[in-house]
Design a protein around this motif. Structure first.
Motif, PDB file in Angstrom:
ATOM      1  N   LEU A  21     -33.654  61.622  37.979  1.00 23.30           N
ATOM      2  CA  LEU A  21     -33.083  61.812  36.934  1.00 23.30           C
ATOM      3  C   LEU A  21     -31.819  62.772  35.942  1.00 23.30           C
ATOM      4  N   PRO A  22     -30.374  62.238  35.764  1.00 25.37           N
ATOM      5  CA  PRO A  22     -29.369  63.000  35.680  1.00 25.37           C
ATOM      6  C   PRO A  22     -29.594  63.810  34.687  1.00 25.37           C
ATOM      7  N   ILE A  29     -28.318  56.087  28.031  1.00 26.87           N
ATOM      8  CA  ILE A  29     -28.618  56.392  29.496  1.00 26.87           C
ATOM      9  C   ILE A  29     -29.731  57.508  29.403  1.00 26.87           C
ATOM     10  N   ASP A  30     -31.017  57.214  30.396  1.00 22.66           N
ATOM     11  CA  ASP A  30     -31.721  58.309  30.335  1.00 22.66           C
ATOM     12  C   ASP A  30     -31.170  59.268  30.450  1.00 22.66           C
ATOM     13  N   SER A  31     -31.498  60.705  30.786  1.00 22.79           N
ATOM     14  CA  SER A  31     -30.905  61.889  31.557  1.00 22.79           C
ATOM     15  C   SER A  31     -31.445  62.949  30.601  1.00 22.79           C
ATOM     16  N   LEU A  32     -31.673  64.131  31.291  1.00 24.45           N
ATOM     17  CA  LEU A  32     -32.447  64.961  31.086  1.00 24.45           C
ATOM     18  C   LEU A  32     -31.778  66.011  30.366  1.00 24.45           C
ATOM     19  N   GLU A  33     -30.905  65.641  29.431  1.00 23.08           N
ATOM     20  CA  GLU A  33     -30.399  66.406  28.371  1.00 23.08           C
ATOM     21  C   GLU A  33     -30.794  65.315  27.221  1.00 23.08           C
ATOM     22  N   LEU A  58     -27.404  69.707  37.615  1.00 24.96           N
ATOM     23  CA  LEU A  58     -28.180  69.792  38.747  1.00 24.96           C
ATOM     24  C   LEU A  58     -27.834  67.996  39.383  1.00 24.96           C
ATOM     25  N   ASP A  59     -27.303  67.534  40.749  1.00 24.22           N
ATOM     26  CA  ASP A  59     -27.791  66.576  40.439  1.00 24.22           C
ATOM     27  C   ASP A  59     -28.203  65.263  40.571  1.00 24.22           C
ATOM     28  N   LYS A  60     -28.467  63.671  40.456  1.00 25.90           N
ATOM     29  CA  LYS A  60     -29.344  63.544  40.121  1.00 25.90           C
ATOM     30  C   LYS A  60     -30.001  63.203  41.246  1.00 25.90           C
TER      31      LYS A  60
END
Length: 237
Positions: A21-22, A29-33, A58-60
Motif C-alpha cells: 500500500l503506498p 488510488i488507494d493509499s494509507l493517506e 515508506l516505500d510501497k
C-alpha cells in the motif's frame, strides 16, 4: 479499508502500514493517506476536508510505522525532527546470505536516477551525490536468510535496500536491487523490510513518543526470537 492504529491524539496519528500500500497516491488510488483521511472524517464527523501532514514516507513494498500530523503546527514540528535527524528509526530486514562483520556502520554516497524510481551508489564527487549512513547488526542467521536490524542515520531514497544489496546481501523479494529469493511467494510486490519503530519528541508535550509496529505472519520470525533480543540504547533512551 482496515487500519492498524498504533497511536492517536489531536496532533498526530501513527499506523502500521501494510506492505503493498503506498503511503501517498493521487486522488482515486488507494493509499494509507486516503484510508486515514476517511477514518478521521468518519470518527470525528468532519463534514469538510481532513488535514494530514506527511513528514515521512515508506516505500510501497515496505511495511511498518508511519506517522501523519493532524494539524499544520504539528506537521512542522515533526518534519523538523526528521530533517534534523533526531528521530530514531529502527528497521528489520531479512537478507540473502550472511553479512560480515555482524555489526558496524555502512557509509556510502547515493543519488536518485533522474526520471526513474530508483537510486544508485556513486562516488562522493558525483553530481547529486548525497551521503547515506546506516548502523546495523545481524540478529540471527539461518540457512535461508539473515535477520538484520538497520538504524538509518540519513533518509535517502531506497537507502537500506541499496546499501544491503551493494554488499551482496539483497533484501528478500527486492528484485529491483538484485534479490533472487522471494519473500512472500503469493505477493511479489512485498519485500522483507519493516519499519519496526520510531522514537521522537511529541510536538507539544515535549515527552518521548515510542512507536512500535508488529511484523505480520509472513515473517518467519518467532516471538521467542524477538524476546531474546538484547536491549539497545536507541530503543530505551
Amino acid at each position: 479499508m482496515s487500519l492498524e492504529v498504533l497511536f492517536e491524539d489531536f496532533h498526530f496519528i501513527a499506523l502500521n502500514k501494510p506492505a503493498g500500500l503506498p503511503t501517498q497516491a493521487p486522488v482515486g488510488i488507494d493509499s494509507l493517506e486516503a484510508r486515514v483521511k476517511a477514518y478521521i472524517k468518519e470518527k470525528y464527523q468532519k463534514p469538510a476536508g481532513v488535514y494530514l501532514g506527511i513528514p515521512h514516507r515508506l516505500d510501497k513494498p515496505v511495511s511498518g510505522v508511519v506517522v501523519f500530523a493532524r494539524n499544520s503546527k504539528a506537521a512542522a514540528k515533526i518534519a523538523a525532527q526528521f530533517e534534523h535527524r533526531t528521530v530514531r528509526k529502527t528497521y528489520w530486514a531479512l537478507v540473502e546470505g550472511t553479512p560480515h562483520p555482524i555489526s558496524g556502520i555502512w557509509q556510502d554516497f547515493l543519488r536518485k536516477i533522474p526520471d526513474v524510481a530508483r537510486a544508485e551508489l556513486v562516488s562522493a564527487e558525483f553530481s547529486g551525490a548525497k551521503e547515506a549512513v546506516t548502523e546495523y547488526r545481524v540478529l540471527r542467521t539461518t540457512p535461508d536468510f539473515s535477520w538484520m536490524e538497520l538504524l538509518p542515520q540519513t533518509g535517502r531514497m531506497h537507502q537500506l535496500r541499496i546499501q544491503a544489496a551493494s554488499r551482496g546481501f539483497p533484501i528478500l523479494g527486492d528484485t529491483q536491487y538484485g534479490s533472487a529469493k522471494p519473500f512472500d511467494a503469493g505477493n511479489s510486490w512485498r519485500i522483507a523490510l519493516h519499519a519496526r519503530s520510531l522514537v521522537f519528541d511529541h510536538p507539544f508535550r515535549k515527552v518521548p513518543v515510542r512507536l512500535e509496529a508488529e511484523i505480520d505472519s509472513q515473517w518467519p520470525i518467532s516471538q521467542e526470537w524477538i524476546k531474546e533480543l538484547s536491549p539497545v540504547s536507541h530503543q530505551t533512551d
